[in-house]
Scaffold this motif. Structure first.
Motif, PDB file in Angstrom:
ATOM      1  N   ARG A  58       0.938  -1.212  -0.040  1.00 31.72           N
ATOM      2  CA  ARG A  58       0.105  -0.018  -0.195  1.00 31.72           C
ATOM      3  C   ARG A  58       0.919   1.322   0.131  1.00 31.72           C
ATOM      4  N   LYS A  59       1.911   1.039   0.868  1.00 29.49           N
ATOM      5  CA  LYS A  59       2.819   2.498   0.890  1.00 29.49           C
ATOM      6  C   LYS A  59       3.587   2.459  -0.590  1.00 29.49           C
ATOM      7  N   ILE A  60       3.798   1.288  -1.156  1.00 33.04           N
ATOM      8  CA  ILE A  60       4.560   1.478  -2.570  1.00 33.04           C
ATOM      9  C   ILE A  60       3.734   1.786  -3.860  1.00 33.04           C
ATOM     10  N   ALA A  61       2.459   0.832  -3.719  1.00 37.95           N
ATOM     11  CA  ALA A  61       2.074   0.995  -5.089  1.00 37.95           C
ATOM     12  C   ALA A  61       0.643   1.774  -4.954  1.00 37.95           C
ATOM     13  N   GLY A  62       0.110   2.194  -3.562  1.00 35.81           N
ATOM     14  CA  GLY A  62      -1.189   2.903  -3.430  1.00 35.81           C
ATOM     15  C   GLY A  62      -2.360   1.769  -3.243  1.00 35.81           C
ATOM     16  N   PRO A  63      -3.407   2.375  -2.513  1.00 31.69           N
ATOM     17  CA  PRO A  63      -4.522   1.338  -2.359  1.00 31.69           C
ATOM     18  C   PRO A  63      -5.034   0.784  -3.332  1.00 31.69           C
ATOM     19  N   GLY A  64      -4.968   1.296  -4.819  1.00 30.34           N
ATOM     20  CA  GLY A  64      -5.680   0.996  -5.937  1.00 30.34           C
ATOM     21  C   GLY A  64      -5.129  -0.218  -6.306  1.00 30.34           C
ATOM     22  N   VAL A  65      -3.769  -0.374  -6.514  1.00 29.22           N
ATOM     23  CA  VAL A  65      -3.085  -1.423  -6.981  1.00 29.22           C
ATOM     24  C   VAL A  65      -3.253  -2.906  -6.047  1.00 29.22           C
ATOM     25  N   THR A  66      -3.145  -2.054  -4.500  1.00 30.95           N
ATOM     26  CA  THR A  66      -3.317  -3.363  -3.639  1.00 30.95           C
ATOM     27  C   THR A  66      -4.737  -3.939  -3.726  1.00 30.95           C
ATOM     28  N   PHE A  67      -5.562  -3.052  -4.293  1.00 30.85           N
ATOM     29  CA  PHE A  67      -7.018  -3.571  -4.279  1.00 30.85           C
ATOM     30  C   PHE A  67      -7.119  -4.480  -5.414  1.00 30.85           C
ATOM     31  N   ILE A  68      -6.440  -4.237  -6.436  1.00 37.78           N
ATOM     32  CA  ILE A  68      -6.404  -5.147  -7.509  1.00 37.78           C
ATOM     33  C   ILE A  68      -5.813  -6.390  -7.128  1.00 37.78           C
ATOM     34  N   TYR A  69      -4.476  -6.415  -6.379  1.00 39.84           N
ATOM     35  CA  TYR A  69      -3.903  -7.548  -6.178  1.00 39.84           C
ATOM     36  C   TYR A  69      -4.843  -8.330  -5.179  1.00 39.84           C
ATOM     37  N   ASN A  70      -5.471  -7.646  -4.364  1.00 39.72           N
ATOM     38  CA  ASN A  70      -6.368  -8.676  -3.342  1.00 39.72           C
ATOM     39  C   ASN A  70      -7.251  -9.436  -4.125  1.00 39.72           C
ATOM     40  N   ILE A  71      -7.648  -8.635  -5.086  1.00 38.80           N
ATOM     41  CA  ILE A  71      -8.845  -9.494  -6.121  1.00 38.80           C
ATOM     42  C   ILE A  71      -8.280 -10.708  -6.879  1.00 38.80           C
ATOM     43  N   ALA A  72      -7.149 -10.234  -7.241  1.00 38.91           N
ATOM     44  CA  ALA A  72      -6.504 -11.386  -7.951  1.00 38.91           C
ATOM     45  C   ALA A  72      -6.281 -12.407  -7.326  1.00 38.91           C
ATOM     46  N   ASN A  73      -5.891 -12.211  -5.859  1.00 39.33           N
ATOM     47  CA  ASN A  73      -5.417 -13.159  -5.141  1.00 39.33           C
ATOM     48  C   ASN A  73      -6.621 -14.224  -4.610  1.00 39.33           C
ATOM     49  N   ALA A  74      -7.748 -13.312  -4.351  1.00 37.81           N
ATOM     50  CA  ALA A  74      -9.082 -13.903  -3.947  1.00 37.81           C
ATOM     51  C   ALA A  74      -9.468 -15.032  -5.127  1.00 37.81           C
ATOM     52  N   PHE A  75      -9.407 -14.482  -6.325  1.00 37.69           N
ATOM     53  CA  PHE A  75      -9.883 -15.280  -7.665  1.00 37.69           C
ATOM     54  C   PHE A  75      -8.998 -16.609  -7.649  1.00 37.69           C
ATOM     55  N   LEU A  76      -7.466 -16.481  -7.485  1.00 38.07           N
ATOM     56  CA  LEU A  76      -6.655 -17.511  -7.544  1.00 38.07           C
ATOM     57  C   LEU A  76      -6.896 -18.513  -6.330  1.00 38.07           C
ATOM     58  N   TYR A  77      -7.160 -18.087  -5.264  1.00 36.21           N
ATOM     59  CA  TYR A  77      -7.428 -18.927  -4.121  1.00 36.21           C
ATOM     60  C   TYR A  77      -8.536 -19.591  -4.369  1.00 36.21           C
ATOM     61  N   CYS A  78      -9.779 -19.195  -4.705  1.00 34.60           N
ATOM     62  CA  CYS A  78     -11.048 -19.970  -5.154  1.00 34.60           C
ATOM     63  C   CYS A  78     -10.699 -20.909  -6.004  1.00 34.60           C
ATOM     64  N   ILE A  79      -9.781 -20.827  -7.022  1.00 39.44           N
ATOM     65  CA  ILE A  79      -9.433 -21.921  -7.999  1.00 39.44           C
ATOM     66  C   ILE A  79      -8.702 -22.986  -7.270  1.00 39.44           C
TER      67      ILE A  79
END
Lengths: 477, 61
Positions: A119-140
């Motif tokens: 969040r410090k490095i890439a900002g909350p927007g990129v962190t948000f996208i990372y979170n969603i990508a992570n959730a999607f991959l976890y589900c699979i």
């Protein structure tokens, strides 16, 4: 390329839209922050854990239902015995060294989770996208675990496991079965992670014993003498004989080595294990991961290889476990699936909660569970598990590279660190471009899927560093 | 029952889980006996380990 004039007046409706988007992003950011609030502050000195605790933690972490499939696939892919042992030994060694020299030092210096550091490095927007990508991959991933568990129950009902090249479900029975197991796992996850964690702790050492017991018992069927004098001969000729089964790609030592190295890529090079290592007294605690990977990603894979060879090289984890250890083996497979799918569902729920304002935990876990259950119907995810694991690591790896560059390389090149935080950026576009650009390049590299992440890591570091350095120059002008 | 006794019993049952396949591999017991022994020692592990870990948690908390 057309540049936007910042002085140009926006039409009122567009300006209104922009404000609405900004407000929505601010709301999402504050909700996302609330979720991770409990670990916002760096870990204090009195909360640091001993090396013994880390050894214990990792020892039970890497024995999952997927181990039944991965080790078996090496046999089906025609890996030779020597290639397997050397590949697994050195691949796991590289994974341990990646935890020790890449992940742990950053975690120990910052005492933060990847979420807050990113969040410090890439900002909350990129962190948000990372979170969603992570959730999607976890589900699979959780879906693949449900599919593996389904093979155990399916055996009792005579439901055939889909063929190796299957993408879609092969029968109504398979769909009903995966739905039933997915629903059961989801209900257990909804009931509460904390309450069930005790049972998961009890299961973990026993599941590892199921692998060992199953393999030892199956050695008889493969013709190994009780004095073990022909063990290596049987290993070379009957288990890892170097002949791939029909339709499966032949893999060699380099593939095995890289697979063992990248199978936890998101955790070590991708830095998501910063969440654990921020509690470590020393960065050298990364070496304790050896207590997890060598039993889980070497012994358990060898054991599942023995088991699949003993049942005639057929990818049916349920039959493998039953023939090797009877009813206890079937339960072992089911529990291995559940104990790993359960925290995976929990993590997916946590990551997804960022987009569902005010939803209670049970509701979002239910949604994640439902998505996972649908995924589990499609056998392609567990039958192509090796490729999926490679893709999973590859997608999240550039984020680790970006954090690595910002942490270690920026101070050396005198590039300003934490610009996103200092200037209040929602999106660090350089990070997003470096992430997505690396993925585009990686997926077009003329290399085997297993080898793409390594050049990708250097590409992500170089591209992010160059982009941020050029921003600095622009700022000076 | 004291926590250390529960711990010992659970570790013993886990060790017995390994003895069963070893005996089968050595040709000392039949496959049927191995499977039954493995199932029973597994059940013993789950009972004693649950009691042990629950007690350990209580002592901590």
């Amino acid at each position: 390329m057309a540049k936007r004039n910042p002085r140009r007046k926006e039409c009122p409706s567009r300006a209104g839209e922009k404000v609405a988007v900004a407000e929505r992003l601010a709301t999402l950011t504050s909700q996302m922050d609330k979720l991770y609030e409990f670990d916002r502050m760096p870990v204090s000195a009195e909360k640091l854990q001993s090396g013994g605790k880390f050894a214990g933690l990792f020892a039970g972490e890497h024995v999952a239902a997927t181990e039944f499939v991965i080790g078996a696939f090496f046999v089906l892919h025609g890996v030779g015995a020597r290639d397997l042992f050397l590949g697994l030994f050195f691949g796991n060694l590289l994974a341990v060294l990646s935890w020790t020299f890449i992940c742990a030092p950053i975690a120990v210096r910052t005492r933060l989770t990847l979420y807050w550091y990113l969040r410090k490095i890439a900002g909350p927007g990129v962190t948000f996208i990372y979170n969603i990508a992570n959730a999607f991959l976890y589900c699979i991933l959780a879906g693949a675990m449900i599919s593996v568990s389904a093979t155990a129950i399916g055996l009792a009902f005579g439901i055939k496991v889909p063929a190796l090249e299957a993408i879609l479900p092969n029968s109504v029975g398979w769909v009903v079965l995966t739905f039933a197991i997915g629903a059961a796992f989801t209900i257990l996850a909804v009931l509460g992670f904390e309450k069930l964690s005790l049972f998961a702790e009890v299961c973990s050492p026993w599941i590892f014993i199921v692998f060992i017991a199953g393999a030892v018992a199956m050695l008889t069927r493969l013709g190994v003498h009780p004095n073990l004098d022909n063990l290596w001969e049987v290993a070379k000729m009957k288990i890892w004989n170097g002949v791939a089964v029909s339709g499966q790609e032949k893999l060699g030592m380099a593939h095995v080595l890289f697979f063992a190295w990248f199978c936890n890529l998101a955790m070590h090079v991708g830095l998501s294990d910063m969440a654990l290592f921020r509690y470590a007294k020393k960065w050298s605690y990364g070496l304790f991961t050896a207590f997890g990977v060598y039993p889980g990603h070497l012994l358990a894979w060898i054991c599942s290889g023995v088991m699949v060879a003993a049942i005639g090289r057929e990818m049916d984890p349920g039959r493998m476990a039953f023939e090797a250890a009877g009813l206890a083996g079937t339960f072992g497979l089911l529990l291995a699936g559940w104990t790993t799918a359960n925290p995976t569902l929990y993590r997916a729920g946590l990551a997804l909660q960022t987009v569902t304002p005010n939803w209670p935990r049970w509701k979002i876990t239910l949604v994640a569970g439902a998505a996972t259950t649908v995924v589990s119907c499609f056998p392609v995810f567990f039958l192509k598990l090796l490729d999926y694991v490679a893709i999973y690591g590859l997608v999240l790896m550039p984020i680790g590279a970006i954090v690595f560059a910002e942490h270690w390389i920026f101070p050396l090149l005198r590039i300003e660190q934490y610009t996103a935080e200092k200037r209040g950026w929602s999106f660090n576009w350089s990070a997003l471009i470096a992430w997505l650009g690396t993925l585009v390049i990686c997926f077009s590299l003329p290399l085997h899927l297993y080898f793409r992440w390594l050049p990708g890591w250097f590409i992500a570091i170089a591209s992010y560093t160059v982009l941020m350095a050029s921003r600095r120059r622009e700022g000076r002008r | 029952m004291k926590t250390w006794i529960r711990a010992m019993l659970s570790l013993l049952s886990l060790a017995m889980c390994l003895v069963a396949p070893a005996l089968f591999f050595a040709g000392k017991i039949s496959e049927r006996s191995y499977r039954l022994a493995f199932l029973l020692t597994s059940i013993a592990w789950f009972i004693f380990a649950t009691l042990w870990m629950a007690a350990a948690r209580r002592n901590k908390g």
